[in-house]
Design a protein around this motif. Structure first.
Motif, short mmCIF file in Angstrom:
data_model
loop_
_atom_site.label_atom_id
_atom_site.label_comp_id
_atom_site.label_asym_id
_atom_site.label_seq_id
_atom_site.Cartn_x
_atom_site.Cartn_y
_atom_site.Cartn_z
N ALA A 31 -7.18 2.92 -1.15
CA ALA A 31 -7.71 4.18 -0.61
C ALA A 31 -7.61 5.30 -1.63
CB ALA A 31 -6.97 4.54 0.66
N TRP A 32 -6.51 5.34 -2.38
CA TRP A 32 -6.35 6.38 -3.41
C TRP A 32 -7.39 6.22 -4.51
CZ3 TRP A 32 -4.40 5.26 -8.49
CH2 TRP A 32 -4.22 6.38 -9.29
N SER A 33 -7.65 4.97 -4.92
CA SER A 33 -8.66 4.72 -5.94
C SER A 33 -10.04 5.16 -5.46
CB SER A 33 -8.66 3.22 -6.30
OG SER A 33 -9.69 2.91 -7.22
N ASP A 34 -10.38 4.83 -4.21
CA ASP A 34 -11.67 5.26 -3.66
C ASP A 34 -11.77 6.78 -3.60
OD1 ASP A 34 -12.43 2.63 -3.35
OD2 ASP A 34 -12.03 2.56 -1.19
N LYS A 35 -10.66 7.43 -3.27
CA LYS A 35 -10.63 8.88 -3.10
C LYS A 35 -10.76 9.62 -4.42
CE LYS A 35 -7.43 12.52 -1.53
NZ LYS A 35 -6.08 12.75 -0.91
N THR A 36 -10.09 9.13 -5.45
CA THR A 36 -9.99 9.87 -6.70
C THR A 36 -10.86 9.31 -7.82
OG1 THR A 36 -8.15 8.51 -7.50
CG2 THR A 36 -7.60 10.47 -6.17
N GLY A 37 -11.31 8.07 -7.69
CA GLY A 37 -12.03 7.42 -8.77
C GLY A 37 -11.12 6.80 -9.81
#
Length: 312
Positions: free
Chosen positions: A246-252
């Motif tokens: 989720a963090w990767s999706d949120k921040t790129g």
């Protein structure tokens, strides 16, 4: 760890800096600024260098990197030298277990995706990575019961937390499930006697190979050992959790393709500290022109040349 540009290096760096710590991340020899290509996952430290002394020399260099980092922290005026911790993952857990056995600067140690210090012919002895794992572990055979003795030495230094997933094929498939650790704990206690610093454990059900030192159990362990200035146990318990997916999706922020699985790094339940994605260029230490001028001071290629000459 992988290198200082890997997501869990800067994520943990920012997370624990917000807690009030001074955090050092670095490139292991043969990665990023310490390899001629300046690439991540270059794995130059896996290249076999001829000579019977070379694996022990390379392992010694990788352990020395940890010792130099803790010595650097200990001499800083803004660091309490009695409250230094080392967080290590996978191959790093092996080197950190040895560093913790010999470095009194280290007050607390977290070994994630590892800590399974076994005996002759076991996981570390049989590792296909001769230079950075199997060779250095063979070099410690003179100790006898290597795992128990290393953990006994760590207990003299301070607390250790071992964090693994129950579905970690690199760990549990090599007969190092809970009964293995129970026996290792018992053998260690036979050396030390009752000791509050005998290693502790956390298992993550159905989890694979992961850097779990960004999770709530790791933060609580460190809080009890280091007493962060900006955190309490209650504030850690109240901090929301975000999966790295989720963090990767949120921040790129990028997670390596082999680890984009929920059982692997994508599924790590990290403390949510609003960590941004940091561009790789911003994580470089030495300006390119200066690095090009002095690269022989940094890289694995130069180190291997000097190490082979010293072994003659």
């Amino acid at each position: 760890m992988g290198d200082k540009t890997t997501w869990y290096a800067f994520y943990s760096g920012i997370l624990y800096a917000k807690a009030g710590a001074v955090v050092v991340t670095y490139d292991p020899i043969g990665e990023d600024e310490r390899v001629l290509t300046r690439a991540s996952d270059a794995r130059a430290h896996d290249i076999v260098i001829p000579g019977p002394q070379m694996p022990a020399r390379l392992g010694g260099q990788m352990i020395t990197d940890i010792l130099q980092s803790t010595s650097y922290l200990a001499q800083r005026p803004d660091v309490d030298a009695s409250r230094i911790a080392v967080l290590a993952y996978s191959m790093g857990s092996f080197h950190a277990s040895i560093a913790g056995a010999i470095d009194p600067h280290i007050h607390a140690l977290i070994l994630s995706g590892g800590g399974n210090l076994d005996g002759p012919g076991g996981y570390w002895d049989s590792s296909p990575k001769l230079m950075c794992q199997a060779g250095p572990y063979h070099a410690l055979e003179f100790l006898g019961d290597r795992g128990a003795i290393l953990y006994a030495l760590n207990a003299n230094r301070g607390a250790t937390l071992v964090m693994n997933g129950t579905a970690d094929s690199l760990i549990t498939s090599h007969h190092t499930e809970q009964p293995f650790f129970d026996d290792l704990h018992h053998r260690t206690e036979l050396i030390t006697g009752p000791n509050p610093n005998l290693f502790q454990q956390v298992w993550f059900p159905d989890a694979g190979h992961r850097p779990s030192f960004v999770t709530k159990p790791a933060a609580l362990f460190l809080q009890r050992q280091l007493h962060f200035s900006n955190w309490t146990e209650a504030s850690i318990e109240a901090t929301p959790i975000i999966t790295i997916h989720a963090w990767s999706d949120k921040t790129g922020a990028q997670v390596g393709a082999p680890f984009q699985k929920e059982a692997s790094e994508w599924g790590v339940p990290a403390l949510d500290a609003d960590v941004p994605a940091i561009p790789r260029a911003d994580l470089q230490t030495v300006p390119d022109a200066l690095w090009q001028q002095h690269k022989d001071d940094y890289t694995w290629t130069s180190w291997s040349t000097h190490a082979q000459a010293a072994a003659q």
